[in-house]
Design a protein around this motif. Sequence first.
Motif, PDB file in Angstrom:
ATOM      1  N   HIS A  72       0.751  -1.100   0.164  1.00  0.00           N
ATOM      2  CA  HIS A  72       0.062  -0.004   0.106  1.00  0.00           C
ATOM      3  C   HIS A  72       0.904   1.285  -0.011  1.00  0.00           C
ATOM      4  CE1 HIS A  72      -3.951  -2.322   0.478  1.00  0.00           C
ATOM      5  NE2 HIS A  72      -3.143  -2.739   1.443  1.00  0.00           N
ATOM      6  N   GLN A  73       2.211   1.006  -0.174  1.00  0.00           N
ATOM      7  CA  GLN A  73       3.143   2.184   0.203  1.00  0.00           C
ATOM      8  C   GLN A  73       3.144   3.156  -1.094  1.00  0.00           C
ATOM      9  OE1 GLN A  73       6.868   0.696   1.114  1.00  0.00           O
ATOM     10  NE2 GLN A  73       7.986   2.640   1.123  1.00  0.00           N
ATOM     11  N   PHE A  74       2.998   2.362  -2.312  1.00  0.00           N
ATOM     12  CA  PHE A  74       3.164   3.265  -3.664  1.00  0.00           C
ATOM     13  C   PHE A  74       1.983   3.355  -4.462  1.00  0.00           C
ATOM     14  CE2 PHE A  74       6.791  -0.014  -3.129  1.00  0.00           C
ATOM     15  CZ  PHE A  74       7.648   0.664  -2.799  1.00  0.00           C
ATOM     16  N   GLY A  75       0.679   3.266  -3.967  1.00  0.00           N
ATOM     17  CA  GLY A  75      -0.261   3.423  -4.499  1.00  0.00           C
ATOM     18  C   GLY A  75      -0.626   4.929  -4.881  1.00  0.00           C
ATOM     19  N   ASP A  76      -0.269   6.028  -3.996  1.00  0.00           N
ATOM     20  CA  ASP A  76      -0.446   7.325  -4.555  1.00  0.00           C
ATOM     21  C   ASP A  76       0.339   8.013  -5.540  1.00  0.00           C
ATOM     22  OD1 ASP A  76      -2.322   7.180  -2.728  1.00  0.00           O
ATOM     23  OD2 ASP A  76      -1.181   7.839  -0.923  1.00  0.00           O
ATOM     24  N   TYR A  77       1.502   7.253  -6.152  1.00  0.00           N
ATOM     25  CA  TYR A  77       2.386   7.677  -6.900  1.00  0.00           C
ATOM     26  C   TYR A  77       1.984   7.505  -8.425  1.00  0.00           C
ATOM     27  CZ  TYR A  77       5.486   7.885  -2.999  1.00  0.00           C
ATOM     28  OH  TYR A  77       6.090   8.045  -1.779  1.00  0.00           O
ATOM     29  N   CYS A  78       2.097   8.540  -9.394  1.00  0.00           N
ATOM     30  CA  CYS A  78       1.696   8.500 -10.659  1.00  0.00           C
ATOM     31  C   CYS A  78       2.628   8.567 -11.731  1.00  0.00           C
ATOM     32  CB  CYS A  78       0.527   9.238 -11.102  1.00  0.00           C
ATOM     33  SG  CYS A  78       0.535  10.853 -10.659  1.00  0.00           S
ATOM     34  N   GLU A  79       3.909   8.821 -11.276  1.00  0.00           N
ATOM     35  CA  GLU A  79       4.892   8.946 -12.182  1.00  0.00           C
ATOM     36  C   GLU A  79       6.253   7.951 -12.055  1.00  0.00           C
ATOM     37  OE1 GLU A  79       5.583  13.707 -11.790  1.00  0.00           O
ATOM     38  OE2 GLU A  79       5.295  12.721  -9.910  1.00  0.00           O
ATOM     39  N   LEU A  80       7.307   8.287 -13.024  1.00  0.00           N
ATOM     40  CA  LEU A  80       8.386   7.407 -12.640  1.00  0.00           C
ATOM     41  C   LEU A  80       9.101   7.773 -11.539  1.00  0.00           C
ATOM     42  CD1 LEU A  80      10.579   5.178 -13.759  1.00  0.00           C
ATOM     43  CD2 LEU A  80      11.556   7.166 -15.007  1.00  0.00           C
TER      44      LEU A  80
END
Length: 146
Positions: free
Chosen positions: A11-19
Amino acid sequence: MKIKQIDFESHQFGDYCELMIVPELIENEQSIYSSSSLSFYKYAKNQIHLRFTREPDILLEQRSIEWLGPTLLITTTALTQNPELVSITLSVISNYITDFFKGRKDPDIKFSILIQKSKTKFKKIDYEGDKEGLEEIEKIIQQLKD
């Protein structure tokens, strides 16, 4: 050349939308990145849109004849918005290796890529080999997208 694939949930990376460049460790609220992360970021930021998930607090000093690269997170959104992102990123890595080790034998390289498959499901790809093997990484990621 070795390529290892691992499926995991987070659940740590769900808010990112980029490289993104991901820390190797987070200890006592400090983000610890591989020593190559900062120099790779400086090299690549003008060629691809790239950010850190957390600002670096500490760089791990890694001395080796190999290039120990950063862990990269490629999100579903980033892949959807830019289908060529994987190809471009791997090309930037290859060019970085060529420029950084100019005049010397190309090193073996080690780095990881996290590919987002859904909001919480990811595939981690650990790569170890020469830069010519980066084409295999692209094929694996392309298969994941299809």
